[in-house]
Design a protein around this motif. Sequence first.
Motif, PDB file in Angstrom:
ATOM      1  N   ARG A 195     -92.541 -67.972 -49.416  1.00 21.94           N
ATOM      2  CA  ARG A 195     -93.272 -67.982 -48.155  1.00 21.94           C
ATOM      3  C   ARG A 195     -92.620 -68.926 -47.146  1.00 21.94           C
ATOM      4  NH1 ARG A 195     -95.572 -63.568 -48.705  1.00 21.94           N
ATOM      5  NH2 ARG A 195     -97.266 -63.368 -50.170  1.00 21.94           N
ATOM      6  N   HIS A 196     -91.792 -69.822 -47.656  1.00 22.85           N
ATOM      7  CA  HIS A 196     -91.123 -70.800 -46.796  1.00 22.85           C
ATOM      8  C   HIS A 196     -89.769 -71.119 -47.414  1.00 22.85           C
ATOM      9  CE1 HIS A 196     -90.306 -74.610 -44.757  1.00 22.85           C
ATOM     10  NE2 HIS A 196     -91.080 -74.121 -43.800  1.00 22.85           N
ATOM     11  N   ILE A 197     -88.820 -71.398 -46.584  1.00 24.48           N
ATOM     12  CA  ILE A 197     -87.456 -71.642 -47.062  1.00 24.48           C
ATOM     13  C   ILE A 197     -87.382 -72.825 -48.036  1.00 24.48           C
ATOM     14  CG2 ILE A 197     -86.736 -73.123 -45.157  1.00 24.48           C
ATOM     15  CD1 ILE A 197     -84.081 -71.417 -45.251  1.00 24.48           C
ATOM     16  N   ASP A 198     -88.296 -73.770 -47.910  1.00 19.16           N
ATOM     17  CA  ASP A 198     -88.308 -74.922 -48.818  1.00 19.16           C
ATOM     18  C   ASP A 198     -88.694 -74.531 -50.244  1.00 19.16           C
ATOM     19  OD1 ASP A 198     -87.509 -76.575 -46.749  1.00 19.16           O
ATOM     20  OD2 ASP A 198     -89.559 -77.172 -46.244  1.00 19.16           O
ATOM     21  N   GLN A 199     -89.251 -73.325 -50.430  1.00 16.86           N
ATOM     22  CA  GLN A 199     -89.625 -72.843 -51.763  1.00 16.86           C
ATOM     23  C   GLN A 199     -88.445 -72.196 -52.494  1.00 16.86           C
ATOM     24  OE1 GLN A 199     -92.827 -70.246 -50.449  1.00 16.86           O
ATOM     25  NE2 GLN A 199     -94.337 -71.645 -51.367  1.00 16.86           N
ATOM     26  N   VAL A 200     -87.316 -72.052 -51.819  1.00 16.39           N
ATOM     27  CA  VAL A 200     -86.157 -71.394 -52.416  1.00 16.39           C
ATOM     28  C   VAL A 200     -85.337 -72.421 -53.196  1.00 16.39           C
ATOM     29  CG1 VAL A 200     -84.032 -70.106 -51.936  1.00 16.39           C
ATOM     30  CG2 VAL A 200     -86.075 -69.725 -50.529  1.00 16.39           C
ATOM     31  N   PRO A 201     -85.169 -72.212 -54.515  1.00 11.60           N
ATOM     32  CA  PRO A 201     -84.310 -73.120 -55.287  1.00 11.60           C
ATOM     33  C   PRO A 201     -82.876 -73.037 -54.742  1.00 11.60           C
ATOM     34  CG  PRO A 201     -85.598 -71.707 -56.754  1.00 11.60           C
ATOM     35  CD  PRO A 201     -85.777 -71.182 -55.360  1.00 11.60           C
ATOM     36  N   PHE A 234     -78.021 -46.065 -55.938  1.00  9.62           N
ATOM     37  CA  PHE A 234     -77.570 -47.061 -54.968  1.00  9.62           C
ATOM     38  C   PHE A 234     -78.755 -47.434 -54.097  1.00  9.62           C
ATOM     39  CE2 PHE A 234     -74.846 -48.800 -51.585  1.00  9.62           C
ATOM     40  CZ  PHE A 234     -73.945 -49.504 -52.369  1.00  9.62           C
ATOM     41  N   TYR A 235     -78.954 -48.723 -53.880  1.00  8.29           N
ATOM     42  CA  TYR A 235     -80.142 -49.216 -53.190  1.00  8.29           C
ATOM     43  C   TYR A 235     -79.762 -50.131 -52.032  1.00  8.29           C
ATOM     44  CZ  TYR A 235     -82.083 -47.593 -57.568  1.00  8.29           C
ATOM     45  OH  TYR A 235     -82.410 -46.821 -58.647  1.00  8.29           O
ATOM     46  N   THR A 236     -80.652 -50.197 -51.050  1.00  7.10           N
ATOM     47  CA  THR A 236     -80.436 -51.053 -49.886  1.00  7.10           C
ATOM     48  C   THR A 236     -81.690 -51.863 -49.617  1.00  7.10           C
ATOM     49  OG1 THR A 236     -78.902 -49.477 -48.892  1.00  7.10           O
ATOM     50  CG2 THR A 236     -79.894 -51.074 -47.411  1.00  7.10           C
ATOM     51  N   LEU A 237     -81.506 -53.162 -49.450  1.00  6.76           N
ATOM     52  CA  LEU A 237     -82.563 -54.051 -48.987  1.00  6.76           C
ATOM     53  C   LEU A 237     -82.352 -54.195 -47.488  1.00  6.76           C
ATOM     54  CD1 LEU A 237     -84.836 -56.214 -49.258  1.00  6.76           C
ATOM     55  CD2 LEU A 237     -83.003 -57.876 -49.700  1.00  6.76           C
ATOM     56  N   GLU A 238     -83.380 -53.857 -46.703  1.00  5.70           N
ATOM     57  CA  GLU A 238     -83.237 -53.907 -45.255  1.00  5.70           C
ATOM     58  C   GLU A 238     -84.380 -54.679 -44.620  1.00  5.70           C
ATOM     59  OE1 GLU A 238     -81.709 -51.012 -41.842  1.00  5.70           O
ATOM     60  OE2 GLU A 238     -83.481 -50.217 -42.850  1.00  5.70           O
ATOM     61  N   VAL A 239     -84.037 -55.408 -43.561  1.00  4.95           N
ATOM     62  CA  VAL A 239     -85.020 -56.102 -42.729  1.00  4.95           C
ATOM     63  C   VAL A 239     -84.692 -55.754 -41.293  1.00  4.95           C
ATOM     64  CG1 VAL A 239     -85.983 -58.326 -42.028  1.00  4.95           C
ATOM     65  CG2 VAL A 239     -85.155 -58.022 -44.375  1.00  4.95           C
ATOM     66  N   GLN A 240     -85.699 -55.225 -40.576  1.00  9.43           N
ATOM     67  CA  GLN A 240     -85.466 -54.882 -39.184  1.00  9.43           C
ATOM     68  C   GLN A 240     -86.580 -55.340 -38.246  1.00  9.43           C
ATOM     69  OE1 GLN A 240     -85.021 -50.653 -38.723  1.00  9.43           O
ATOM     70  NE2 GLN A 240     -86.521 -50.217 -40.303  1.00  9.43           N
ATOM     71  N   ASN A 241     -87.636 -55.884 -38.788  1.00  6.75           N
ATOM     72  CA  ASN A 241     -88.702 -56.414 -37.955  1.00  6.75           C
ATOM     73  C   ASN A 241     -88.224 -57.709 -37.309  1.00  6.75           C
ATOM     74  OD1 ASN A 241     -91.045 -58.485 -37.750  1.00  6.75           O
ATOM     75  ND2 ASN A 241     -92.059 -56.489 -37.673  1.00  6.75           N
ATOM     76  N   ARG A 242     -88.312 -57.784 -35.991  1.00  7.59           N
ATOM     77  CA  ARG A 242     -87.752 -58.923 -35.260  1.00  7.59           C
ATOM     78  C   ARG A 242     -88.404 -60.250 -35.655  1.00  7.59           C
ATOM     79  NH1 ARG A 242     -86.934 -58.118 -28.984  1.00  7.59           N
ATOM     80  NH2 ARG A 242     -86.452 -56.054 -29.736  1.00  7.59           N
ATOM     81  N   ASN A 243     -89.726 -60.255 -35.848  1.00  3.91           N
ATOM     82  CA  ASN A 243     -90.399 -61.493 -36.263  1.00  3.91           C
ATOM     83  C   ASN A 243     -89.959 -61.924 -37.655  1.00  3.91           C
ATOM     84  OD1 ASN A 243     -91.869 -62.095 -33.941  1.00  3.91           O
ATOM     85  ND2 ASN A 243     -93.516 -60.702 -34.522  1.00  3.91           N
ATOM     86  N   THR A 244     -89.763 -60.963 -38.537  1.00  5.45           N
ATOM     87  CA  THR A 244     -89.311 -61.273 -39.894  1.00  5.45           C
ATOM     88  C   THR A 244     -87.883 -61.808 -39.877  1.00  5.45           C
ATOM     89  OG1 THR A 244     -90.774 -59.538 -40.726  1.00  5.45           O
ATOM     90  CG2 THR A 244     -89.077 -60.322 -42.218  1.00  5.45           C
ATOM     91  N   LEU A 245     -87.047 -61.206 -39.055  1.00  7.30           N
ATOM     92  CA  LEU A 245     -85.683 -61.719 -38.905  1.00  7.30           C
ATOM     93  C   LEU A 245     -85.724 -63.162 -38.395  1.00  7.30           C
ATOM     94  CD1 LEU A 245     -84.039 -58.567 -37.318  1.00  7.30           C
ATOM     95  CD2 LEU A 245     -83.444 -59.545 -39.548  1.00  7.30           C
ATOM     96  N   LYS A 246     -86.566 -63.384 -37.406  1.00  2.00           N
ATOM     97  CA  LYS A 246     -86.675 -64.708 -36.770  1.00  2.00           C
ATOM     98  C   LYS A 246     -87.222 -65.765 -37.729  1.00  2.00           C
ATOM     99  CE  LYS A 246     -89.020 -66.815 -32.795  1.00  2.00           C
ATOM    100  NZ  LYS A 246     -89.848 -66.482 -31.622  1.00  2.00           N
ATOM    101  N   ASN A 247     -88.237 -65.399 -38.513  1.00  2.73           N
ATOM    102  CA  ASN A 247     -88.932 -66.375 -39.344  1.00  2.73           C
ATOM    103  C   ASN A 247     -88.404 -66.517 -40.764  1.00  2.73           C
ATOM    104  OD1 ASN A 247     -90.797 -67.128 -37.295  1.00  2.73           O
ATOM    105  ND2 ASN A 247     -91.884 -65.212 -37.654  1.00  2.73           N
ATOM    106  N   PHE A 248     -87.653 -65.519 -41.242  1.00  2.00           N
ATOM    107  CA  PHE A 248     -87.174 -65.575 -42.619  1.00  2.00           C
ATOM    108  C   PHE A 248     -85.652 -65.477 -42.724  1.00  2.00           C
ATOM    109  CE2 PHE A 248     -91.561 -64.242 -43.077  1.00  2.00           C
ATOM    110  CZ  PHE A 248     -92.000 -65.021 -44.128  1.00  2.00           C
ATOM    111  N   VAL A 249     -85.077 -64.393 -42.236  1.00  4.49           N
ATOM    112  CA  VAL A 249     -83.657 -64.128 -42.464  1.00  4.49           C
ATOM    113  C   VAL A 249     -82.764 -65.143 -41.751  1.00  4.49           C
ATOM    114  CG1 VAL A 249     -81.802 -62.436 -42.160  1.00  4.49           C
ATOM    115  CG2 VAL A 249     -84.071 -61.683 -42.919  1.00  4.49           C
ATOM    116  N   ILE A 250     -82.972 -65.330 -40.468  1.00  2.46           N
ATOM    117  CA  ILE A 250     -82.106 -66.249 -39.717  1.00  2.46           C
ATOM    118  C   ILE A 250     -82.214 -67.683 -40.245  1.00  2.46           C
ATOM    119  CG2 ILE A 250     -81.705 -67.270 -37.444  1.00  2.46           C
ATOM    120  CD1 ILE A 250     -82.192 -64.428 -36.267  1.00  2.46           C
ATOM    121  N   PRO A 251     -83.427 -68.217 -40.462  1.00  2.00           N
ATOM    122  CA  PRO A 251     -83.497 -69.577 -41.030  1.00  2.00           C
ATOM    123  C   PRO A 251     -82.854 -69.680 -42.427  1.00  2.00           C
ATOM    124  CG  PRO A 251     -85.617 -68.968 -40.104  1.00  2.00           C
ATOM    125  CD  PRO A 251     -84.764 -67.730 -40.083  1.00  2.00           C
ATOM    126  N   PHE A 252     -83.001 -68.622 -43.227  1.00  2.91           N
ATOM    127  CA  PHE A 252     -82.426 -68.637 -44.574  1.00  2.91           C
ATOM    128  C   PHE A 252     -80.912 -68.835 -44.496  1.00  2.91           C
ATOM    129  CE2 PHE A 252     -80.582 -66.998 -48.406  1.00  2.91           C
ATOM    130  CZ  PHE A 252     -81.459 -67.382 -49.407  1.00  2.91           C
TER     131      PHE A 252
END
Length: 171
Positions: A6-12, A78-96
Amino acid sequence: MKNKARHIDQVPPDKGHYIAGFVDGEGSFFISARKRNDYTSKWKFGLHFNVSNNDIVVLEVCKKYLGCGVIRKSKPKFYTLEVQNRNTLKNFVIPFFRKYRFLSNKKKEEFRVFQEAFNLLETKIQTETDLEKFLQLRLKLNKFRKTQITNTDQIIYQSFIFMEKSSETIR
């Protein structure tokens, strides 16, 4: 695999670095453009992050620690993990990926260009200069991809409708 971060600090750290390395080799950031008559500008720009592999378990680990995304079957086995929601990109992917950085210069540059395009979309494309800059960023991102996106930039540039200065915003 449940219990998404739920937060980047939870990622080992070992998982964060593993995912960054995996995405460094297998992931991509890109911009899609779709003609949309229900948009004031007549165009919808989508920002995308994805990573693909034939091992769905690896993608499930990525999804768990990124805290977001959708896994879909893109080809047989063959599988793809995709993120395209702008808020999700902003709050999860970019900070990660700001925290767990890429090693290759190519992916570092791709991510830098993606962030620049993201920021431009967040502030809205309001002038020809904004649109020109955005399309240049899209072209740069396209060069990083194995699968090239069809070049529609000239069509976009000719048909994009700029809003007059008002309180209304471009979607």
